[in-house]
Write a protein that holds these residues in place. Structure first.
Motif, PDB file in Angstrom:
ATOM      1  N   ARG A  38       0.867  -1.175   0.000  1.00 54.50           N
ATOM      2  CA  ARG A  38       0.000   0.000   0.000  1.00 54.50           C
ATOM      3  C   ARG A  38       0.904   1.224   0.000  1.00 54.50           C
ATOM      4  O   ARG A  38       1.870   1.283   0.768  1.00 54.50           O
ATOM      5  CB  ARG A  38      -0.861   0.032   1.269  1.00 54.50           C
ATOM      6  N   VAL A  39       0.582   2.147  -0.873  1.00 58.41           N
ATOM      7  CA  VAL A  39       1.317   3.410  -0.875  1.00 58.41           C
ATOM      8  C   VAL A  39       0.274   4.518  -0.924  1.00 58.41           C
ATOM      9  O   VAL A  39      -0.438   4.663  -1.914  1.00 58.41           O
ATOM     10  CB  VAL A  39       2.263   3.528  -2.088  1.00 58.41           C
ATOM     11  N   LEU A  40       0.142   5.259   0.141  1.00 55.02           N
ATOM     12  CA  LEU A  40      -0.841   6.327   0.189  1.00 55.02           C
ATOM     13  C   LEU A  40      -0.433   7.448  -0.763  1.00 55.02           C
ATOM     14  O   LEU A  40       0.753   7.702  -0.955  1.00 55.02           O
ATOM     15  CB  LEU A  40      -0.954   6.876   1.615  1.00 55.02           C
ATOM     16  N   PRO A  41      -1.412   8.099  -1.373  1.00 58.12           N
ATOM     17  CA  PRO A  41      -1.049   9.202  -2.252  1.00 58.12           C
ATOM     18  C   PRO A  41      -0.496  10.381  -1.441  1.00 58.12           C
ATOM     19  O   PRO A  41      -1.071  10.762  -0.422  1.00 58.12           O
ATOM     20  CB  PRO A  41      -2.375   9.579  -2.928  1.00 58.12           C
ATOM     21  N   ARG A  42       0.619  10.889  -1.885  1.00 57.56           N
ATOM     22  CA  ARG A  42       1.216  12.082  -1.278  1.00 57.56           C
ATOM     23  C   ARG A  42       1.728  12.931  -2.427  1.00 57.56           C
ATOM     24  O   ARG A  42       2.160  12.390  -3.453  1.00 57.56           O
ATOM     25  CB  ARG A  42       2.412  11.719  -0.385  1.00 57.56           C
ATOM     26  N   PRO A  43       1.721  14.241  -2.275  1.00 51.37           N
ATOM     27  CA  PRO A  43       2.287  15.067  -3.352  1.00 51.37           C
ATOM     28  C   PRO A  43       3.710  14.614  -3.661  1.00 51.37           C
ATOM     29  O   PRO A  43       4.536  14.469  -2.754  1.00 51.37           O
ATOM     30  CB  PRO A  43       2.265  16.482  -2.747  1.00 51.37           C
ATOM     31  N   GLY A  44       3.973  14.344  -4.916  1.00 51.96           N
ATOM     32  CA  GLY A  44       5.321  13.970  -5.336  1.00 51.96           C
ATOM     33  C   GLY A  44       5.612  12.496  -5.330  1.00 51.96           C
ATOM     34  O   GLY A  44       6.733  12.092  -5.657  1.00 51.96           O
ATOM     35  N   TRP A  45       4.629  11.672  -5.033  1.00 53.08           N
ATOM     36  CA  TRP A  45       4.929  10.230  -4.987  1.00 53.08           C
ATOM     37  C   TRP A  45       5.222   9.681  -6.382  1.00 53.08           C
ATOM     38  O   TRP A  45       5.778   8.596  -6.516  1.00 53.08           O
ATOM     39  CB  TRP A  45       3.813   9.444  -4.303  1.00 53.08           C
ATOM     40  N   GLN A  46       4.896  10.458  -7.388  1.00 51.23           N
ATOM     41  CA  GLN A  46       5.096   9.990  -8.748  1.00 51.23           C
ATOM     42  C   GLN A  46       6.467  10.378  -9.308  1.00 51.23           C
ATOM     43  O   GLN A  46       6.782  10.057 -10.456  1.00 51.23           O
ATOM     44  CB  GLN A  46       3.991  10.559  -9.662  1.00 51.23           C
ATOM     45  N   LEU A  47       7.287  11.045  -8.506  1.00 52.40           N
ATOM     46  CA  LEU A  47       8.564  11.549  -9.013  1.00 52.40           C
ATOM     47  C   LEU A  47       9.606  10.455  -9.188  1.00 52.40           C
ATOM     48  O   LEU A  47       9.556   9.409  -8.535  1.00 52.40           O
ATOM     49  CB  LEU A  47       9.115  12.616  -8.061  1.00 52.40           C
ATOM     50  N   ASP A  48      10.567  10.728 -10.073  1.00 51.04           N
ATOM     51  CA  ASP A  48      11.713   9.830 -10.222  1.00 51.04           C
ATOM     52  C   ASP A  48      12.463   9.785  -8.911  1.00 51.04           C
ATOM     53  O   ASP A  48      12.628  10.799  -8.247  1.00 51.04           O
ATOM     54  CB  ASP A  48      12.699  10.386 -11.264  1.00 51.04           C
ATOM     55  N   GLY A  49      12.926   8.613  -8.554  1.00 52.81           N
ATOM     56  CA  GLY A  49      13.670   8.471  -7.305  1.00 52.81           C
ATOM     57  C   GLY A  49      12.779   8.053  -6.148  1.00 52.81           C
ATOM     58  O   GLY A  49      13.262   7.679  -5.076  1.00 52.81           O
ATOM     59  N   ASN A  65      -2.206  -9.111  -3.343  1.00 55.34           N
ATOM     60  CA  ASN A  65      -2.133  -8.637  -4.729  1.00 55.34           C
ATOM     61  C   ASN A  65      -3.183  -9.390  -5.535  1.00 55.34           C
ATOM     62  O   ASN A  65      -2.877 -10.181  -6.419  1.00 55.34           O
ATOM     63  CB  ASN A  65      -0.727  -8.876  -5.299  1.00 55.34           C
ATOM     64  N   ALA A  66      -4.439  -9.153  -5.167  1.00 54.00           N
ATOM     65  CA  ALA A  66      -5.528  -9.964  -5.706  1.00 54.00           C
ATOM     66  C   ALA A  66      -6.273  -9.282  -6.841  1.00 54.00           C
ATOM     67  O   ALA A  66      -7.325  -9.756  -7.257  1.00 54.00           O
ATOM     68  CB  ALA A  66      -6.506 -10.319  -4.578  1.00 54.00           C
ATOM     69  N   PHE A  67      -5.731  -8.191  -7.349  1.00 54.11           N
ATOM     70  CA  PHE A  67      -6.425  -7.436  -8.391  1.00 54.11           C
ATOM     71  C   PHE A  67      -6.747  -8.308  -9.584  1.00 54.11           C
ATOM     72  O   PHE A  67      -5.854  -8.878 -10.210  1.00 54.11           O
ATOM     73  CB  PHE A  67      -5.567  -6.257  -8.839  1.00 54.11           C
ATOM     74  N   LEU A  91      -3.401  10.967  -8.039  1.00 53.03           N
ATOM     75  CA  LEU A  91      -4.117   9.835  -7.452  1.00 53.03           C
ATOM     76  C   LEU A  91      -3.899   8.612  -8.341  1.00 53.03           C
ATOM     77  O   LEU A  91      -3.432   7.565  -7.900  1.00 53.03           O
ATOM     78  CB  LEU A  91      -5.608  10.203  -7.365  1.00 53.03           C
ATOM     79  N   CYS A  92      -4.206   8.752  -9.624  1.00 54.64           N
ATOM     80  CA  CYS A  92      -3.971   7.671 -10.574  1.00 54.64           C
ATOM     81  C   CYS A  92      -2.765   8.075 -11.405  1.00 54.64           C
ATOM     82  O   CYS A  92      -2.868   8.919 -12.297  1.00 54.64           O
ATOM     83  CB  CYS A  92      -5.205   7.474 -11.454  1.00 54.64           C
ATOM     84  N   ARG A  93      -1.619   7.478 -11.091  1.00 58.53           N
ATOM     85  CA  ARG A  93      -0.373   7.891 -11.753  1.00 58.53           C
ATOM     86  C   ARG A  93      -0.398   7.587 -13.237  1.00 58.53           C
ATOM     87  O   ARG A  93       0.037   8.383 -14.055  1.00 58.53           O
ATOM     88  CB  ARG A  93       0.808   7.175 -11.080  1.00 58.53           C
ATOM     89  N   CYS A  94      -0.922   6.422 -13.574  1.00 56.58           N
ATOM     90  CA  CYS A  94      -0.877   5.984 -14.965  1.00 56.58           C
ATOM     91  C   CYS A  94      -1.636   6.910 -15.900  1.00 56.58           C
ATOM     92  O   CYS A  94      -1.285   7.041 -17.061  1.00 56.58           O
ATOM     93  CB  CYS A  94      -1.444   4.569 -15.097  1.00 56.58           C
ATOM     94  N   CYS A 138      -1.559   0.087 -14.916  1.00 53.76           N
ATOM     95  CA  CYS A 138      -1.470  -0.724 -13.697  1.00 53.76           C
ATOM     96  C   CYS A 138      -2.837  -1.252 -13.299  1.00 53.76           C
ATOM     97  O   CYS A 138      -2.960  -1.988 -12.325  1.00 53.76           O
ATOM     98  CB  CYS A 138      -0.783   0.015 -12.555  1.00 53.76           C
ATOM     99  N   GLN A 139      -3.846  -0.899 -14.053  1.00 52.59           N
ATOM    100  CA  GLN A 139      -5.194  -1.430 -13.883  1.00 52.59           C
ATOM    101  C   GLN A 139      -5.708  -1.236 -12.460  1.00 52.59           C
ATOM    102  O   GLN A 139      -6.415  -2.078 -11.912  1.00 52.59           O
ATOM    103  CB  GLN A 139      -5.235  -2.920 -14.294  1.00 52.59           C
ATOM    104  N   GLY A 140      -5.318  -0.115 -11.860  1.00 55.72           N
ATOM    105  CA  GLY A 140      -5.837   0.233 -10.549  1.00 55.72           C
ATOM    106  C   GLY A 140      -5.056  -0.310  -9.375  1.00 55.72           C
ATOM    107  O   GLY A 140      -5.424  -0.073  -8.223  1.00 55.72           O
ATOM    108  N   ARG A 141      -3.969  -1.013  -9.629  1.00 56.87           N
ATOM    109  CA  ARG A 141      -3.256  -1.649  -8.512  1.00 56.87           C
ATOM    110  C   ARG A 141      -2.738  -0.656  -7.491  1.00 56.87           C
ATOM    111  O   ARG A 141      -2.639  -0.977  -6.311  1.00 56.87           O
ATOM    112  CB  ARG A 141      -2.117  -2.523  -9.040  1.00 56.87           C
ATOM    113  N   PHE A 142      -2.384   0.559  -7.951  1.00 54.76           N
ATOM    114  CA  PHE A 142      -1.843   1.515  -7.000  1.00 54.76           C
ATOM    115  C   PHE A 142      -2.741   2.705  -6.740  1.00 54.76           C
ATOM    116  O   PHE A 142      -2.334   3.641  -6.072  1.00 54.76           O
ATOM    117  CB  PHE A 142      -0.430   1.964  -7.428  1.00 54.76           C
ATOM    118  N   CYS A 143      -3.957   2.674  -7.245  1.00 49.46           N
ATOM    119  CA  CYS A 143      -4.829   3.809  -6.961  1.00 49.46           C
ATOM    120  C   CYS A 143      -6.214   3.396  -6.506  1.00 49.46           C
ATOM    121  O   CYS A 143      -6.936   4.210  -5.919  1.00 49.46           O
ATOM    122  CB  CYS A 143      -4.945   4.721  -8.174  1.00 49.46           C
ATOM    123  N   ALA A 144      -6.587   2.142  -6.769  1.00 57.11           N
ATOM    124  CA  ALA A 144      -7.968   1.739  -6.508  1.00 57.11           C
ATOM    125  C   ALA A 144      -8.341   1.892  -5.040  1.00 57.11           C
ATOM    126  O   ALA A 144      -9.440   2.350  -4.717  1.00 57.11           O
ATOM    127  CB  ALA A 144      -8.204   0.304  -6.972  1.00 57.11           C
TER     128      ALA A 144
END
Lengths: 391, 84, 442
Positions: free
Chosen positions: C121-132, C264-266, C352-355, C389-395
């Motif tokens: 689980r990774v909660l959405p936070r500003p900048g979570w989509q950044l490189d690194g 990981n039952a998506f 929220l939805c990176r993809c 990612c079909q919702g795996r990291f945002c659903a």
């Protein structure tokens, strides 16, 4: 042109594109609308459509006439609202991959030209510059202008929002309740009780059949589709949606009964605005929404053969929508015989997205007693004799 | 002991036999994989092939760098550098 | 003559981690024909991710792993490495995406044991989509695979015991992180800490890790929350809200995030006793960690063997599973966030939805509409979860935000944000289109 009843309340059954459009146009005409759906807006065919707003695959006749009007309405609603940003105008490019197909395509193009469509023909040395990413074996490409694409669930959502009507979700209609005179419908029965209105519109796609005793007249016809990941440059290299001319044969209303032997494949490769591709599709006498590898394999193999660059992409999603098909290939639109306040609008097969807004406007005019501007005679619900339409 | 290398955006990236493209790039300090077709940043994230953000193009096909074994003869490019 | 289009086995095990390997070996020893599909080129999964080109020193649990591998060897399990399970098609045939050969392999199995593990689980936070920015588990797998640490300064943040373990790993490899940011405060939960005493193995492991952090002077900042990450002057700058108000800024090159694990039952086919039988095992059934995985895999195998033989098996769960369930509940309580993580406090432009590049603000706009859309409508129209990612990291985050705004939502079009459709993962069109075996009408 039927007489209208003075009452101003309408129940619309089905929040797919036809029901949503009907609710929109009725609201604009001052009717009080209740929009019911057994599930949720666009949860059936409208939400699993290929989105083609097109006459390219049609032969002259009532469906072509309707589709031309349908496209014109999309352009107007895009320009003037409420569908701004949702109608993506782009040509349909019909391709012939061998001489036999080219011959068929030429004949078909003549008919389209006769109906007033703007066409451009490309063959020989003109092909690679027009379609640089398409296979060299293509013999002829006919670009059909004034066509477009709209995503069904987006159109549904926008029409509902613009109508100001709140959808009553998970409200299936169990049956139609006749009035004491038996010449009109008094209410629809739902699990939450009966809902009365002055007029009733059944726009429930496959769900219409049972309600009106039409099972057998309106049949499910499944279509499988695949969406790919994004490929911006390949997508941009297509000036429009590719349609293999084999698609012309796929829509033939006379299909062999059931099973794998009866299913048809007609290739369409649509470059979506996201940069993805939508690849379709099948026509199968079935009401389920599963995908099978054999069908997906054939669709994708045909797609790769026509547009080789697709092979290095990944398929992101496979899905299937269930069209409502009639035995003569024409929808049911109009007053249900024997009732003065019951209208049906269903059986649009693969043309639901194209015709949805048009049919919504038509039904609204019918109820308001206005000129429909569309000859509904070919779509008369009463043409299927031998059964009463309300069980 | 490294046994191979591949080219990545003009740099030479060494790899151990059997290691993934992602880990070879990471060891070389490459944290940025460019953009994807939607304009989103690509980078190593989950390590289990689920997040689709460590995408690279190998031989023209987009794959997850964390699932793909590095190799000498692989034509590895950033997704945005791959034509089409 | 062409090779048969469809291979047949009694059981197809999906996932070559501890649970899958244990299940496969157990099934084979029961005399069943077994195929084991693993997406990576080597077995191991997440916890037992194997090092490449080097020694197996420093890997935790390696003795157990080698024992499991010995159990597998000679059991006659057909291994399909580099094969990604993409789903069951309409007639129950399993499809594997053979990455190396670019082919889809069809497998007809009487039963499937799905052991694809957990997802973080990774909660959405500003900048979570950044490189690194990556997950802590993802970082840990890199450490295991390479025996080394990516260059630069590392910051670990989120919540949970995994973060402490990764920090300890980094210290052992000579690269202590700048800090570990922990939303919870295990030292302030004496009740849970006491109950943990019933799990001495866990207590010992925790003590070892914390001792390492202490001697390396890596701050374990409990009751803190990573509020935002931005990239400035070539480095990542993490803003951390400290307990009792106030913020601190940390500079790093890599930020590892982790807020817990879940199955990981998506999109996985539902468990069923109808043909083909589908049973889940290990973390993808219930996220209980490595200590339960082997027992759970064997339990699933015995269940499947019984179902295939038509006998009834004692349905009571293995004692070990029950024990791990209690342990996980204690850890959950120990690491419970000090103040509930505020989805409501996220800035509108938080991804929220990176993809698909969809933000928290986009979802708020949809939820503010007078018509109350169901989850499927939100997904389709908002495009949340419509990406690769079909919702795996945002659903989960989308669902939680929707639930908070409209508790009674989903009157209709029910179904989670990620539906049970194939392909479960993006699959090569070249592979799907390859028509060497199957042709319609043949």
């Amino acid at each position: 042109m039927g007489a209208s009843i003075g009452g101003k309340t309408v129940v619309v059954v089905g929040a797919g594109i036809v029901g949503a459009a009907t609710a929109y146009f009725l609201s604009r005409s001052g009717f009080a609308v209740r929009l019911l759906d057994a599930n949720a807006p666009a949860s059936a065919a409208s939400g699993a459509a290929d989105g083609a707003v097109s006459v390219a695959s049609k032969r002259p006749g009532p469906m072509m006439t309707a589709a031309l009007a349908g496209i014109a309405l999309y352009r107007r609603l895009e320009r003037d609202g409420p569908l701004g940003g949702l109608f993506h105008e782009r040509p349909t490019i019909m391709v012939a991959e061998d001489e036999h197909e080219a011959e068929t395509l030429r004949g078909h193009a003549e008919a389209l030209a006769g109906a007033g469509k703007q066409l451009r023909h490309f063959e020989g040395t003109a092909l690679p510059s027009y379609l640089p990413s398409v296979s060299a074996h293509v013999r002829l490409a006919v670009e059909v202008g004034e066509e477009g694409h709209a995503i069904g669930y987006e159109v549904v959502r926008r029409l509902i929002a613009a109508s100001g009507v709140a959808v009553e979700r998970t409200t299936p209609v169990l049956e139609l309740v006749k009035s004491s005179s038996a010449r009109s419908i008094a209410a629809v029965a739902t699990p939450r009780g009966p809902i009365e209105a002055d007029h009733f519109v059944i726009a429930a796609g496959g769900g219409s059949a049972e309600l009106l005793g039409l099972s057998g007249t309106v049949r499910p016809r499944k279509g499988q589709l695949v969406v790919t990941e994004r490929a911006p440059a390949l997508n941009a290299s297509l000036p429009g949606s590719l349609m293999s001319c084999r698609y012309l044969l796929s829509k033939d209303a006379i299909l062999a009964a059931g099973g794998a032997a009866g299913r048809r494949f007609g290739l369409v490769i649509d470059p979506l605005r996201t940069g993805q591709f939508l690849i379709g599709g099948t026509r199968e006498e079935s009401g389920d929404t599963s995908n099978d590898l054999a069908a997906v394999r054939i669709m994708l193999a045909s797609a790769v053969r026509l547009l080789p660059g697709i092979a290095r992409l990944r398929a992101l999603r496979a899905f299937a929508g269930v069209r409502s098909a009639t035995s003569d290939g024409l929808p049911l639109v109009g007053r249900v015989p024997g009732y003065d306040n019951l209208i049906v609008a269903t059986g649009f097969e693969g043309d639901g997205i194209c015709l949805g807004p048009l049919m919504g406007r038509t039904v609204s005019r019918l109820i308001a007693g206005e000129d429909c501007e569309l000859d509904l005679a070919p779509f008369a619900p009463g043409r299927f004799e031998r059964r009463s339409l309300v069980a | 002991m490294t046994t191979g290398s591949f080219a990545w955006r003009g740099a030479t990236i060494p790899f151990h036999p059997g290691e993934s493209v992602a880990s070879a790039l990471m060891r070389a300090g490459v944290l940025q994989l460019g953009q994807d077709g939607a304009g989103c940043r690509l980078r190593y994230f989950c390590g289990i092939g689920a997040c689709q953000s460590c995408l690279v193009s190998v031989g023209g096909t987009i794959v997850e760098a964390c699932l793909t074994p590095a190799g000498d003869d692989l034509n590895i490019k950033a997704v945005e550098d791959e034509d089409g | 003559m062409a090779e048969p289009a469809i291979s047949s086995f009694d059981v197809l095990v999906i996932g070559g981690g501890a649970a899958g390997v244990a299940a496969a070996a157990e099934l084979a020893s029961a005399g069943l024909s077994v195929a084991l599909a693993e997406q990576r080129p080597t077995l191991g999964g997440a916890y037992h991710r194997q090092p490449v080109g080097g020694s197996a020193r420093q890997l935790r649990g390696q003795r157990q792993w080698l024992r499991l591998l010995r159990g597998l060897a000679g059991a006659g399990v057909e291994q399909r490495l580099g094969h990604v399970f993409i789903g069951l098609e309409s007639d129950g045939i399993a499809m594997l995406d053979d990455r190396a050969a670019r082919r889809i392999r069809s497998i007809k199995a009487r039963a499937l044991v799905i052991a694809v593990g957990a997802i973080e689980r990774v909660l959405p936070r500003p900048g979570w989509q950044l490189d690194g920015v990556m997950t802590s588990g993802g970082l840990q797998m890199l450490l295991k695979e390479t025996g080394g640490v990516p260059p630069g300064d590392l910051l670990i943040a989120g919540s949970g015991p995994l973060n402490v373990a990764v920090a300890a790993d980094l210290i052992r490899l000579g690269r202590p992180p700048v800090a570990v940011i922990e939303n919870g405060n295990p030292f302030a939960r004496p009740g849970a800490a006491l109950r943990l005493a019933a799990h001495p193995g866990l207590v010992a492991e925790a003590a070892r890790h914390l001792a390492r952090l202490a001697s390396a002077r890596v701050p374990w900042l409990r009751g803190s929350a990573l509020a935002a990450i931005e990239r400035r002057d070539g480095r990542l700058r993490a803003t951390v809200r400290m307990p009792g108000g106030g913020s601190r800024m940390f500079a790093a090159d890599i930020v590892a995030l982790h807020d817990g694990i879940r199955p990981n039952a998506f999109g996985l086919p539902a468990e069923t006793q109808a043909q083909p039988i589908v049973v889940r095992a290990g973390d993808c059934r219930e996220a209980l960690g490595i200590r339960a995985a082997v027992a759970d895999g064997r339990h699933a195998a015995r269940q499947v063997a019984a179902m295939l033989a038509g006998t009834v098996r004692d349905g009571s769960a293995d004692r070990k599973i029950g024990r791990q369930r209690r342990a996980q509940a204690i850890l959950h309580e120990l690491f419970r966030p000090v103040d509930g993580y505020g989805l409501a406090a996220l800035p509108d432009d938080t991804i929220l939805c990176r993809c698909e590049g969809r933000t928290v603000g986009d979802l708020r706009l949809m939820l503010a509409e007078t018509d109350a859309p169901g989850l499927r409508e939100i997904k389709l129209n908002g495009r949340f979860g419509m990406g690769l990612c079909q919702g795996r990291f945002c659903a989960d985050a989308v669902r939680d935000m929707v639930a908070a705004a409209r508790p009674a939502v989903d009157g209709g079009a029910s179904g989670p944000l990620s539906r049970d459709r194939w392909p479960l993962r993006p699959a090569s069109i070249a592979a799907l289109a390859a028509d060497d075996e199957l042709q319609e009408g043949k």
